[in-house]
Design a protein around this motif. Sequence first.
Motif, PDB file in Angstrom:
ATOM      1  N   ARG A   9      50.803  52.975  46.684  1.00 31.42           N
ATOM      2  CA  ARG A   9      51.034  54.364  46.221  1.00 31.42           C
ATOM      3  C   ARG A   9      49.887  55.273  46.615  1.00 31.42           C
ATOM      4  O   ARG A   9      48.737  54.853  46.742  1.00 31.42           O
ATOM      5  CB  ARG A   9      51.280  54.403  44.717  1.00 31.42           C
ATOM      6  CG  ARG A   9      50.284  53.868  43.688  1.00 31.42           C
ATOM      7  CD  ARG A   9      48.885  53.991  43.902  1.00 31.42           C
ATOM      8  NE  ARG A   9      48.056  53.776  42.725  1.00 31.42           N
ATOM      9  CZ  ARG A   9      46.867  54.338  42.566  1.00 31.42           C
ATOM     10  NH1 ARG A   9      46.358  55.114  43.499  1.00 31.42           N
ATOM     11  NH2 ARG A   9      46.143  54.095  41.502  1.00 31.42           N
ATOM     12  N   ALA A  11      48.357  58.802  45.064  1.00 31.48           N
ATOM     13  CA  ALA A  11      48.506  59.465  43.762  1.00 31.48           C
ATOM     14  C   ALA A  11      47.632  60.711  43.635  1.00 31.48           C
ATOM     15  O   ALA A  11      46.687  60.740  42.858  1.00 31.48           O
ATOM     16  CB  ALA A  11      48.168  58.465  42.656  1.00 31.48           C
ATOM     17  N   PRO A  12      47.941  61.756  44.381  1.00 29.49           N
ATOM     18  CA  PRO A  12      47.108  62.963  44.316  1.00 29.49           C
ATOM     19  C   PRO A  12      47.370  63.814  43.073  1.00 29.49           C
ATOM     20  O   PRO A  12      48.432  63.721  42.463  1.00 29.49           O
ATOM     21  CB  PRO A  12      47.529  63.741  45.568  1.00 29.49           C
ATOM     22  CG  PRO A  12      48.959  63.351  45.783  1.00 29.49           C
ATOM     23  CD  PRO A  12      49.072  61.923  45.310  1.00 29.49           C
ATOM     24  N   SER A  13      46.392  64.638  42.729  1.00 29.58           N
ATOM     25  CA  SER A  13      46.557  65.617  41.654  1.00 29.58           C
ATOM     26  C   SER A  13      46.788  66.978  42.302  1.00 29.58           C
ATOM     27  O   SER A  13      46.002  67.375  43.175  1.00 29.58           O
ATOM     28  CB  SER A  13      45.299  65.683  40.789  1.00 29.58           C
ATOM     29  OG  SER A  13      45.137  64.462  40.121  1.00 29.58           O
ATOM     30  N   GLU A  45      49.872  63.270  39.966  1.00 28.62           N
ATOM     31  CA  GLU A  45      49.073  63.094  38.752  1.00 28.62           C
ATOM     32  C   GLU A  45      48.735  64.464  38.173  1.00 28.62           C
ATOM     33  O   GLU A  45      47.693  65.039  38.469  1.00 28.62           O
ATOM     34  CB  GLU A  45      47.829  62.256  39.067  1.00 28.62           C
ATOM     35  CG  GLU A  45      48.217  60.903  39.655  1.00 28.62           C
ATOM     36  CD  GLU A  45      47.300  59.756  39.303  1.00 28.62           C
ATOM     37  OE1 GLU A  45      46.081  59.965  39.226  1.00 28.62           O
ATOM     38  OE2 GLU A  45      47.810  58.632  39.100  1.00 28.62           O
ATOM     39  N   TYR A 209      43.137  60.570  32.755  1.00 32.69           N
ATOM     40  CA  TYR A 209      43.326  59.910  34.064  1.00 32.69           C
ATOM     41  C   TYR A 209      43.391  58.400  33.893  1.00 32.69           C
ATOM     42  O   TYR A 209      44.324  57.751  34.385  1.00 32.69           O
ATOM     43  CB  TYR A 209      42.186  60.309  35.015  1.00 32.69           C
ATOM     44  CG  TYR A 209      42.040  59.348  36.161  1.00 32.69           C
ATOM     45  CD1 TYR A 209      43.080  59.169  37.071  1.00 32.69           C
ATOM     46  CD2 TYR A 209      40.890  58.571  36.304  1.00 32.69           C
ATOM     47  CE1 TYR A 209      42.973  58.248  38.105  1.00 32.69           C
ATOM     48  CE2 TYR A 209      40.779  57.662  37.343  1.00 32.69           C
ATOM     49  CZ  TYR A 209      41.821  57.501  38.236  1.00 32.69           C
ATOM     50  OH  TYR A 209      41.725  56.585  39.245  1.00 32.69           O
ATOM     51  N   LEU A 231      36.317  56.041  43.339  1.00 33.16           N
ATOM     52  CA  LEU A 231      36.960  55.487  42.136  1.00 33.16           C
ATOM     53  C   LEU A 231      36.660  53.998  41.962  1.00 33.16           C
ATOM     54  O   LEU A 231      37.226  53.347  41.078  1.00 33.16           O
ATOM     55  CB  LEU A 231      38.476  55.745  42.199  1.00 33.16           C
ATOM     56  CG  LEU A 231      38.827  57.238  42.068  1.00 33.16           C
ATOM     57  CD1 LEU A 231      40.287  57.487  42.407  1.00 33.16           C
ATOM     58  CD2 LEU A 231      38.513  57.733  40.659  1.00 33.16           C
ATOM     59  N   LYS A 268      38.215  69.858  47.192  1.00 28.73           N
ATOM     60  CA  LYS A 268      39.468  70.585  47.371  1.00 28.73           C
ATOM     61  C   LYS A 268      39.232  72.084  47.520  1.00 28.73           C
ATOM     62  O   LYS A 268      40.082  72.799  48.003  1.00 28.73           O
ATOM     63  CB  LYS A 268      40.374  70.337  46.165  1.00 28.73           C
ATOM     64  CG  LYS A 268      41.113  69.018  46.269  1.00 28.73           C
ATOM     65  CD  LYS A 268      42.017  68.811  45.074  1.00 28.73           C
ATOM     66  CE  LYS A 268      42.863  67.554  45.253  1.00 28.73           C
ATOM     67  NZ  LYS A 268      43.304  66.974  44.001  1.00 28.73           N
TER      68      LYS A 268
HETATM   69  N1  GLU Z   1      44.697  61.255  41.045  1.00 27.74           N
HETATM   70  C1  GLU Z   1      43.459  60.725  41.523  1.00 27.74           C
HETATM   71  C2  GLU Z   1      42.815  61.716  42.467  1.00 27.74           C
HETATM   72  O1  GLU Z   1      43.474  62.635  42.940  1.00 27.74           O
HETATM   73  C3  GLU Z   1      43.623  59.396  42.253  1.00 27.74           C
HETATM   74  C4  GLU Z   1      44.043  58.299  41.357  1.00 27.74           C
HETATM   75  C5  GLU Z   1      44.002  56.898  41.957  1.00 27.74           C
HETATM   76  O2  GLU Z   1      44.232  56.718  43.160  1.00 27.74           O
HETATM   77  O3  GLU Z   1      43.797  55.969  41.186  1.00 27.74           O
HETATM   78  O4  GLU Z   1      41.647  61.573  42.737  1.00 27.74           O
END
Ligand code: GLU
Length: 293
Positions: A9, A11-13, A45, A209, A231, A268
Amino acid sequence: MPDTPPVFRFAPSPNGLLHLGHALSALLNHDMAKAANGRFLLRIEDIDQTRCRPEFEAAIFEDLAWLRLDWERPVRRQSEHLDAYASALHRLDALGIVYPSAMTRGEIKAAVTDAEAGGRIWPRDPDGSPLYPGRERELLQIERAALVASGKAYAWRLDMEKAVALLGKDRLTWAENGHGPEGETGTIIANPAAWGDIILSRSDAPSSYHLSVVVDDALQGITHVVRGRDLYQATAVHRLLQQLLGLPEPLYHHHRLVLGPDGRKLSKSNQDTGIAAFRAAGRTPEEIRVLIG
Ligand code: GLU
């Protein structure tokens, strides 16, 4: 039993435009899924409704499609699944390891400044923020109930010491297929205590988060978490929550970050390194692949 395909996956915000670092993450997930005959999911997200915008979400779809990525539909949007995070929080509450915390950012800052005024160095988490200095974990049940009923804004925090104690003597680890900041790879020993009493549900957002990411990775059957090295340390918290909630353990692959011309992590807010800017300048998706190596 038939073999189930691996699930990846991105998973961007949607709180800004995607940059080259996001392109690297999305392309890696997509290409690794393809190479393994696996599935590639996109997850939005967006629990922080104060910072997320529909136009940024639309830009995410546009940028990824331009990069020639193809993802499964429907896309999971976290804001549509708040009940799932609330129920995970209830399960942690039932274990007696969460508490309401009304201390504001300003009060936290003042408490740390006070503590350090005496020459003491207050401990920091792996991201460099001071650990939560409050003592609200010591409130009596009746005081907690009064706080919740008071109408004051509060967050839910994890009592880290109790949570770690619940794990007993079992070592908490994860399997790292990529690399940590010091080149760590293989079986990594997780140290969630380094994060202190983390927030599980914010005072201004209905989850956090950390909580939503582990709930969703489990609900979506994610087998491979491929994401940026920023992360890497948070994985310790994710493994702790997975263990406490009885969720499966994915494999982790943390990849290098794409740095800007100043040698710093991209942000960003810097439009120059945004995917949309490259597109507008007439660059091709192939050139983006070359640029990020
Ligand atoms: N939503 C997070 C972000 O944009 C990433 C989350 C993840 O990959 O665990 O940095």
